[in-house]
Design an enzyme around this catalytic site. Sequence first.
Site, short mmCIF file in Angstrom:
data_model
loop_
_atom_site.label_atom_id
_atom_site.label_comp_id
_atom_site.label_asym_id
_atom_site.label_seq_id
_atom_site.Cartn_x
_atom_site.Cartn_y
_atom_site.Cartn_z
N ALA A 67 1.12 -1.30 0.51
CA ALA A 67 -0.13 -0.21 0.00
C ALA A 67 0.90 1.22 0.06
O ALA A 67 2.07 0.79 0.55
CB ALA A 67 -0.88 0.26 1.37
N GLY A 112 0.65 -4.87 0.85
CA GLY A 112 -0.51 -5.10 0.21
C GLY A 112 -0.61 -5.72 -1.33
O GLY A 112 -1.31 -5.88 -1.57
N GLU A 115 -1.13 -9.29 -0.28
CA GLU A 115 -2.39 -9.31 -0.31
C GLU A 115 -3.07 -9.40 -1.22
O GLU A 115 -3.95 -10.23 -1.50
CB GLU A 115 -2.78 -8.41 0.58
CG GLU A 115 -2.23 -8.83 2.02
CD GLU A 115 -2.71 -7.51 3.01
OE1 GLU A 115 -2.18 -6.22 2.29
OE2 GLU A 115 -3.31 -7.79 4.20
N GLU A 135 4.56 -5.19 7.06
CA GLU A 135 4.03 -4.26 7.67
C GLU A 135 4.65 -3.37 9.32
O GLU A 135 4.68 -2.41 9.34
CB GLU A 135 2.33 -4.53 8.25
CG GLU A 135 1.51 -4.53 7.08
CD GLU A 135 1.54 -5.86 6.29
OE1 GLU A 135 2.97 -6.27 5.92
OE2 GLU A 135 1.00 -5.52 4.93
N1 CO8 Z 1 4.15 3.30 -0.73
C1 CO8 Z 1 5.17 4.31 -1.53
N2 CO8 Z 1 5.80 4.18 -1.58
C2 CO8 Z 1 6.58 3.41 -2.22
C3 CO8 Z 1 6.16 2.07 -2.19
C4 CO8 Z 1 5.26 1.85 -0.95
N3 CO8 Z 1 5.14 1.48 0.01
N4 CO8 Z 1 7.79 1.35 -2.01
C5 CO8 Z 1 8.26 1.83 -3.42
N5 CO8 Z 1 8.15 3.14 -2.93
C6 CO8 Z 1 8.44 4.24 -3.65
C7 CO8 Z 1 10.12 4.76 -2.89
O1 CO8 Z 1 9.48 6.20 -2.30
C8 CO8 Z 1 10.40 5.16 -4.25
O2 CO8 Z 1 10.03 6.22 -5.06
P1 CO8 Z 1 10.97 7.63 -4.94
O3 CO8 Z 1 11.73 7.40 -5.52
O4 CO8 Z 1 9.73 8.68 -4.91
O5 CO8 Z 1 11.24 8.22 -3.30
C9 CO8 Z 1 11.11 3.85 -5.40
O6 CO8 Z 1 9.27 3.05 -5.35
C10 CO8 Z 1 11.58 3.50 -5.39
O7 CO8 Z 1 11.59 2.48 -4.16
P2 CO8 Z 1 13.49 2.81 -3.53
O8 CO8 Z 1 14.20 3.38 -3.81
O9 CO8 Z 1 13.26 2.50 -1.85
O10 CO8 Z 1 13.80 0.88 -3.87
P3 CO8 Z 1 15.20 0.01 -3.51
O11 CO8 Z 1 14.65 -0.72 -4.84
O12 CO8 Z 1 16.05 0.40 -2.73
O13 CO8 Z 1 13.64 -0.13 -3.11
C11 CO8 Z 1 12.01 -1.93 -1.40
C12 CO8 Z 1 12.71 -1.14 -3.13
C13 CO8 Z 1 12.41 -2.84 -0.72
C14 CO8 Z 1 10.12 -2.58 -2.11
C15 CO8 Z 1 11.09 -0.58 -1.26
O14 CO8 Z 1 10.92 0.07 -1.83
C16 CO8 Z 1 10.46 -0.89 0.56
O15 CO8 Z 1 10.92 -1.57 1.37
N6 CO8 Z 1 8.74 -0.43 0.37
C17 CO8 Z 1 8.71 -0.33 1.37
C18 CO8 Z 1 7.70 -1.83 1.30
C19 CO8 Z 1 6.98 -2.16 2.25
O16 CO8 Z 1 6.47 -1.80 3.57
N7 CO8 Z 1 5.57 -2.68 2.16
C20 CO8 Z 1 4.52 -2.60 3.04
C21 CO8 Z 1 4.16 -1.39 3.23
S1 CO8 Z 1 2.88 -1.44 4.43
C22 CO8 Z 1 1.30 -2.03 3.12
O17 CO8 Z 1 1.22 -2.46 2.17
C23 CO8 Z 1 -0.24 -2.84 4.54
C24 CO8 Z 1 -1.12 -3.03 4.15
C25 CO8 Z 1 -2.58 -2.40 4.01
C26 CO8 Z 1 -3.32 -1.40 4.22
C27 CO8 Z 1 -4.12 -1.28 5.01
C28 CO8 Z 1 -4.18 0.02 5.69
C29 CO8 Z 1 -5.14 0.14 6.87
#
Ligand code: CO8
Length: 261
Positions: A67, A112, A115, A135
């Site tokens: 998400a 997400g 999911e 998460e």
């Molecule tokens: N949300 C928003 N932006 C994201 C996300 C995300 N989940 N994942 C990646 N991005 C963006 C980064 O911010 C970045 O953008 P920018 O260049 O503008 O900063 C771009 O994508 C590339 O990401 P990275 O530079 O971080 O790339 P890396 O190759 O270094 O890392 C990863 C890749 C490992 C995937 C890293 O981006 C990461 O850890 N992302 C988050 C993963 C995460 O924690 N996902 C779970 C999110 S919580 C969730 O999904 C809960 C679902 C239920 C929600 C219920 C609502 C109440």
Amino acid sequence: MTYENILLETVEPGIYVLTVNRPKSYNALNAATLDDIHSASQTVAADPDARVLIITGAGDKAFVAGADIKEMQNFTGIEGKRFSEKGMRTFHSLELLDIPVIAAVNGFCLGGGCELAMSCDWIIASENALFGQPEVNLGVTPGFGGSQRLTRLVGRARAMEMLVTGNNIKAEQAERWGLANHVYPAAELMEEALKLARTISSKGPLAVGMAKQLVQHGQDIDLEVACAMESQAFGLAFSTQDQKEGMTAFVEKRKAEFAGQ
Ligand code: CO8
């Protein structure tokens, strides 16, 4: 119909591909993207010629990296609840479709994203796919059904380990654990998804839909009721032209041509 955050294409007759299309954000799911996915599922549901839906992510990095954290960052409690419910409704709409939905997971499949993939009927993955429910790293729980669908797919202990450590698992481990059905080299993933879709498209579509719904509805009820449901579906199949065609074609030693009627 055009969408802002996804692509929905019919790549071959009856075969839809939905691509989550926010590659700069690793296809993160914001509210607008969830709305697009829900709307696309309704479009597919309304098409009597639809046979299979494949869901994948744009680019070569991510299926969906979760998400959208930037959108969620300042949520109030009630906004979080509403966002969770929007995701639940959206993903459940895929389970309700009468056609199989295959997740073609082509990279990060986190939170997400995992999911979403688990709401599809099954997952095929590229060798570079990475699955996880991270998460807890963000101080939250899954919110789109991950704690429940993951447990049903891989079992309590494996799900618990993933959910409380936030550790990711690689594609081959996901395959061993039953989260992904098959793993392919990245360059072959979509062709393999299409091969599956073509196989499904050649079968009796009403029977395919009934088989899907038997699994979807039957998995959480007791065996006796679920088997009674199967008897009903089996009987109902004999009221279709597809059953006549399928069995006549077998007896006449020819390939069946199903009309979905
Ligand atoms: N949300 C928003 N932006 C994201 C996300 C995300 N989940 N994942 C990646 N991005 C963006 C980064 O911010 C970045 O953008 P920018 O260049 O503008 O900063 C771009 O994508 C590339 O990401 P990275 O530079 O971080 O790339 P890396 O190759 O270094 O890392 C990863 C890749 C490992 C995937 C890293 O981006 C990461 O850890 N992302 C988050 C993963 C995460 O924690 N996902 C779970 C999110 S919580 C969730 O999904 C809960 C679902 C239920 C929600 C219920 C609502 C109440």
